[in-house]
Write a protein that holds these residues in place. Structure first.
Motif, PDB file in Angstrom:
ATOM      1  N   GLU A 126     -22.669  15.744   0.048  1.00  0.00           N
ATOM      2  CA  GLU A 126     -22.110  16.723   0.978  1.00  0.00           C
ATOM      3  C   GLU A 126     -20.598  16.777   0.798  1.00  0.00           C
ATOM      4  N   PRO A 127     -20.013  17.949   0.651  1.00  0.00           N
ATOM      5  CA  PRO A 127     -18.574  18.044   0.423  1.00  0.00           C
ATOM      6  C   PRO A 127     -17.784  17.549   1.623  1.00  0.00           C
ATOM      7  N   VAL A 128     -16.531  17.119   1.341  1.00  0.00           N
ATOM      8  CA  VAL A 128     -15.651  16.622   2.394  1.00  0.00           C
ATOM      9  C   VAL A 128     -15.154  17.803   3.226  1.00  0.00           C
ATOM     10  N   ASP A 129     -15.358  17.739   4.534  1.00  0.00           N
ATOM     11  CA  ASP A 129     -14.903  18.791   5.451  1.00  0.00           C
ATOM     12  C   ASP A 129     -13.551  18.378   6.016  1.00  0.00           C
ATOM     13  N   LEU A 130     -12.467  18.887   5.406  1.00  0.00           N
ATOM     14  CA  LEU A 130     -11.129  18.463   5.809  1.00  0.00           C
ATOM     15  C   LEU A 130     -10.801  18.890   7.229  1.00  0.00           C
ATOM     16  N   ASP A 131     -11.270  20.086   7.640  1.00  0.00           N
ATOM     17  CA  ASP A 131     -10.981  20.548   9.005  1.00  0.00           C
ATOM     18  C   ASP A 131     -11.577  19.604  10.041  1.00  0.00           C
ATOM     19  N   ALA A 132     -12.773  19.088   9.764  1.00  0.00           N
ATOM     20  CA  ALA A 132     -13.386  18.118  10.678  1.00  0.00           C
ATOM     21  C   ALA A 132     -12.608  16.809  10.674  1.00  0.00           C
ATOM     22  N   ILE A 133     -12.141  16.407   9.502  1.00  0.00           N
ATOM     23  CA  ILE A 133     -11.356  15.164   9.400  1.00  0.00           C
ATOM     24  C   ILE A 133     -10.030  15.299  10.146  1.00  0.00           C
ATOM     25  N   LEU A 134      -9.427  16.484  10.082  1.00  0.00           N
ATOM     26  CA  LEU A 134      -8.153  16.698  10.772  1.00  0.00           C
ATOM     27  C   LEU A 134      -8.306  16.576  12.280  1.00  0.00           C
ATOM     28  N   VAL A 135      -9.489  16.898  12.807  1.00  0.00           N
ATOM     29  CA  VAL A 135      -9.735  16.704  14.236  1.00  0.00           C
ATOM     30  C   VAL A 135      -9.682  15.211  14.567  1.00  0.00           C
ATOM     31  N   GLU A 136     -10.216  14.378  13.675  1.00  0.00           N
ATOM     32  CA  GLU A 136     -10.173  12.927  13.878  1.00  0.00           C
ATOM     33  C   GLU A 136      -8.753  12.387  13.692  1.00  0.00           C
ATOM     34  N   LEU A 137      -8.025  12.949  12.739  1.00  0.00           N
ATOM     35  CA  LEU A 137      -6.678  12.451  12.445  1.00  0.00           C
ATOM     36  C   LEU A 137      -5.650  12.898  13.487  1.00  0.00           C
ATOM     37  N   GLY A 138      -5.926  14.001  14.168  1.00  0.00           N
ATOM     38  CA  GLY A 138      -4.934  14.634  15.030  1.00  0.00           C
ATOM     39  C   GLY A 138      -4.441  15.883  14.333  1.00  0.00           C
ATOM     40  N   GLN A 139      -4.649  17.047  14.954  1.00  0.00           N
ATOM     41  CA  GLN A 139      -4.369  18.312  14.282  1.00  0.00           C
ATOM     42  C   GLN A 139      -2.883  18.569  14.070  1.00  0.00           C
ATOM     43  N   PHE A 140      -2.053  17.946  14.892  1.00  0.00           N
ATOM     44  CA  PHE A 140      -0.606  18.069  14.718  1.00  0.00           C
ATOM     45  C   PHE A 140       0.034  16.774  15.209  1.00  0.00           C
ATOM     46  N   GLY A 141      -0.350  15.683  14.532  1.00  0.00           N
ATOM     47  CA  GLY A 141       0.094  14.351  14.943  1.00  0.00           C
ATOM     48  C   GLY A 141       1.450  13.974  14.385  1.00  0.00           C
ATOM     49  N   ARG A 142       1.780  12.699  14.499  1.00  0.00           N
ATOM     50  CA  ARG A 142       3.107  12.216  14.066  1.00  0.00           C
ATOM     51  C   ARG A 142       3.342  12.470  12.583  1.00  0.00           C
ATOM     52  N   TYR A 164      10.282  14.072  -3.705  1.00  0.00           N
ATOM     53  CA  TYR A 164       9.206  13.514  -4.522  1.00  0.00           C
ATOM     54  C   TYR A 164       8.724  12.185  -3.942  1.00  0.00           C
ATOM     55  N   PHE A 165       9.628  11.480  -3.253  1.00  0.00           N
ATOM     56  CA  PHE A 165       9.282  10.183  -2.663  1.00  0.00           C
ATOM     57  C   PHE A 165       9.005  10.274  -1.169  1.00  0.00           C
ATOM     58  N   LEU A 166       9.260  11.442  -0.576  1.00  0.00           N
ATOM     59  CA  LEU A 166       9.171  11.556   0.882  1.00  0.00           C
ATOM     60  C   LEU A 166       7.947  12.316   1.379  1.00  0.00           C
ATOM     61  N   ILE A 167       7.405  13.220   0.583  1.00  0.00           N
ATOM     62  CA  ILE A 167       6.247  13.996   1.040  1.00  0.00           C
ATOM     63  C   ILE A 167       5.086  13.828   0.065  1.00  0.00           C
ATOM     64  N   GLU A 168       3.883  13.963   0.584  1.00  0.00           N
ATOM     65  CA  GLU A 168       2.674  13.809  -0.211  1.00  0.00           C
ATOM     66  C   GLU A 168       2.136  15.169  -0.640  1.00  0.00           C
ATOM     67  N   GLU A 169       1.243  15.125  -1.617  1.00  0.00           N
ATOM     68  CA  GLU A 169       0.574  16.329  -2.079  1.00  0.00           C
ATOM     69  C   GLU A 169      -0.391  16.836  -1.014  1.00  0.00           C
ATOM     70  N   SER A 170      -0.719  18.116  -1.071  1.00  0.00           N
ATOM     71  CA  SER A 170      -1.681  18.704  -0.150  1.00  0.00           C
ATOM     72  C   SER A 170      -3.066  18.103  -0.380  1.00  0.00           C
ATOM     73  N   VAL A 171      -3.650  17.539   0.671  1.00  0.00           N
ATOM     74  CA  VAL A 171      -4.990  16.957   0.564  1.00  0.00           C
ATOM     75  C   VAL A 171      -6.013  18.027   0.211  1.00  0.00           C
ATOM     76  N   ARG A 172      -5.848  19.200   0.792  1.00  0.00           N
ATOM     77  CA  ARG A 172      -6.789  20.289   0.528  1.00  0.00           C
ATOM     78  C   ARG A 172      -6.767  20.676  -0.953  1.00  0.00           C
ATOM     79  N   ALA A 187      -8.221  10.695  -0.506  1.00  0.00           N
ATOM     80  CA  ALA A 187      -8.632   9.663   0.449  1.00  0.00           C
ATOM     81  C   ALA A 187      -7.468   8.736   0.780  1.00  0.00           C
ATOM     82  N   ARG A 188      -6.667   8.402  -0.243  1.00  0.00           N
ATOM     83  CA  ARG A 188      -5.503   7.530  -0.003  1.00  0.00           C
ATOM     84  C   ARG A 188      -4.555   8.155   1.027  1.00  0.00           C
ATOM     85  N   ILE A 189      -4.303   9.454   0.876  1.00  0.00           N
ATOM     86  CA  ILE A 189      -3.387  10.133   1.796  1.00  0.00           C
ATOM     87  C   ILE A 189      -4.001  10.222   3.188  1.00  0.00           C
ATOM     88  N   ILE A 190      -5.307  10.507   3.267  1.00  0.00           N
ATOM     89  CA  ILE A 190      -5.969  10.614   4.570  1.00  0.00           C
ATOM     90  C   ILE A 190      -5.903   9.291   5.321  1.00  0.00           C
TER      91      ILE A 190
END
Length: 540
Positions: A4-20, A261-269, A281-284
């Motif tokens: 089953e593919p990874v549902d990032l929108d569902a994961i973002l609900v667990e992570l916090g949609q606009f967290g720290r 390059y050292f301060l922000i991560e690549e887009s998980v999507r 997964a590492r970024i999540i």
């Protein structure tokens, strides 16, 4: 068996949609977004209009001064002596030394100041060369958009964002040392080509890590930051008017974005779309730790399980590719879709033409040009807020039509306001900019809701590219003032009113499910209404 593919929108609900973590990333991204606004409007001040007059060797002091100390009354014709002067009949500065009616073309000019490229490169009586700067800058966008999109989709959002944030520093600083008009114009074009994509790449990078229910506010924050950036460039230009120094002060700070390059991560999507699940997964897990959230066991299992490569996904891609041409043909053969595409393209041309035209012409209004530009920029913020408040409450059509009509009425009325009522002129100009900003923001959402899922991004992109025509033409509107001072505002008003009337030919999309097929898109007028939906918009 396919996992089953990874549902990032569902994961973002667990992570916090606009967290720290998202707030931290936003803070980093908003700074280059602000600089993109600065680079997008700096030419308005670097190529600002300068007062000048003909040089009259018979009367000039040493060194020459802009003020004529009275002799201009008999050395210049009634027009003021900008491009022509009265023909001398004797080598002296007496009134009798100049022919009363015959004129000759000026050979040299005296400028009021040297802060603009107009005086630097001798552009007196060549207004088209001054306004061409903005057109050339806008033309660079036609290369910037596909170039940035290719880099973003191929090498990643972060790579595209950092490259487009840093590259303008190199080109901008080089332009500050230009010794000719041709060199300046060439570097102005490349400045836009390498740097204009920072807004779209930053927009995508920011929103792809924000939950679905927070994307509207996330997009508005980015739009407001862009408006603040336009105000900032006016403030800096007010303090540092000389164009070479101004350019260096504006562009040099962009080198610091290399550190991103050292301060922000690549887009998980994007990572997930490229099959780089381990890195995603590492970024999540990093986001979860930063936001003090715990992922569910099911999510952890999905992220840590290795997905076997199957032929199913390949066959699905092949199947989709096989369907694409037929969908395109359905659009081409559909009178409804072609008509809708033409109407939407006209909307986009209108909003970009008026939006950038009002910004450029604001420096020509009565009063302090810097203050006028700052007010014209900051008034966009309530426009974006009005868009967010009205679209879901009053519907797409009524909200955008109202914005177009109020904009048109205010701009058409502007030329009829007496000169001594400067406050009313400024108010009407600001009202027009507020309404067109509201329409600009709203048209992104409404346009995307009119097209089927299979071609939604492509058709919105077509409208966006057409919209750049308005942005390219807008810098030329000051030339119209030579024929009729109010002509640009009359054209703005008529186009806004025409766009508002065209809204009558398209369906209301509030509470209507997004169409997935051409047939569903054609029948939006009769589609059943559902609960409020949130449209996920990615800006081109």
């Amino acid at each position: 068996m396919t996992k089953e593919p990874v549902d990032l929108d569902a994961i973002l609900v667990e992570l916090g949609q606009f967290g720290r973590y998202q707030i931290r990333t936003y803070c980093f991204i908003l700074l280059p977004i602000m600089f993109s606004a600065i680079y997008n409007s700096q030419y308005i001040f670097a190529a600002a209009e300068v007062n000048y007059r003909c040089q009259v060797p018979e009367c000039e002091a040493s060194p020459p001064q802009f003020a004529t100390n009275g002799w201009g009354g008999w050395a210049f014709p009634d027009g003021g002596g900008r491009c022509e002067r009265l023909r001398p009949v004797a080598d002296s500065c007496q009134q009798a030394s100049f022919h009363p009616t015959e004129t000759k073309r000026c050979q040299a000019w005296i400028y009021q100041h040297n802060n603009s490229i107009v005086s630097e490169f001798g552009l007196a009586c060549q207004e088209w060369k001054r306004t061409l700067v903005g057109t050339i800058h806008s033309a660079g966008l036609f290369l910037a958009l596909p170039l940035t999109a290719y880099i973003s989709d191929t090498f990643g959002r972060r790579v595209a964002f950092i490259l487009t944030a840093v590259a303008p520093a190199v080109v901008g600083l080089a332009r500050s040392f230009s010794q000719s008009y041709a060199t300046y114009m060439t570097l102005e074009f490349f400045d836009a080509t390498v740097g204009a994509g920072v807004y779209s790449s930053g927009f995508i990078l920011a929103l792809e890590m924000v939950g679905l229910n927070r994307r509207v506010i996330g997009g508005n924050i980015i739009s407001c930051t862009f408006a603040v950036g336009q105000a900032v460039v006016a403030l800096i230009a007010w303090a540092i008017p000389e164009w070479r120094t101004l350019t260096r002060v504006l562009y040099a700070p962009s080198f610091i974005f290399v550190l991103y390059y050292f301060l922000i991560e690549e887009s998980v999507r994007w990572l997930l779309s490229k099959g780089k699940k381990k890195e995603a997964a590492r970024i999540i897990f990093k986001v979860a730790s930063f936001n003090n959230k715990k992922l569910s066991p099911e999510t952890i299992k999905k992220l840590t399980d290795e997905d076997p490569k199957t032929e199913d996904s390949k066959s699905k891609v092949a199947e989709d590719d096989g369907k694409s041409p037929s969908v395109v043909m359905q659009v081409i053969r559909s009178k409804v879709m072609i008509s809708r595409l033409c109407i939407c393209s006209f909307w986009w041309i209108t909003v970009t033409f008026i939006y950038y035209g009002l910004s450029i012409n604001s420096v020509s209004l009565a009063g302090n040009s810097y203050v006028n530009y700052i007010l014209t920029s900051l008034v966009e913020i309530p426009g974006y807020c009005a868009s967010a408040l009205t679209l879901n409450r009053f519907g797409r059509k009524s909200s955008i039509m109202t914005a177009f009509f109020i904009c048109g009425i205010s701009l058409v009325s502007l030329p009829f306001i007496p000169q001594h009522l400067q406050w009313l002129q400024t108010t009407l100009n600001l009202l027009g900019k507020l309404c067109i900003s509201m329409a600009f923001s709203s048209i992104y959402i409404y346009t995307s809701e009119l097209y089927p899922t299979t071609l939604r991004h492509s058709l919105v992109a077509v409208c966006s590219v057409c919209g750049r025509i308005g942005q390219v033409v807008a810098p030329q509107t000051p030339l119209l003032m030579a024929y009729m001072e109010s002509l640009p505002y009359l054209i703005f008003g008529v186009m806004a009113a025409a766009s508002g009337l065209l809204m009558l030919l398209t369906p209301e999309t509030l509470d209507v499910r997004l169409p997935d097929t051409v047939q569903q898109a054609e029948t939006l007028d009769t589609a059943p209404r559902t609960a409020h939906t949130t449209t996920d918009i990615i800006v081109d």
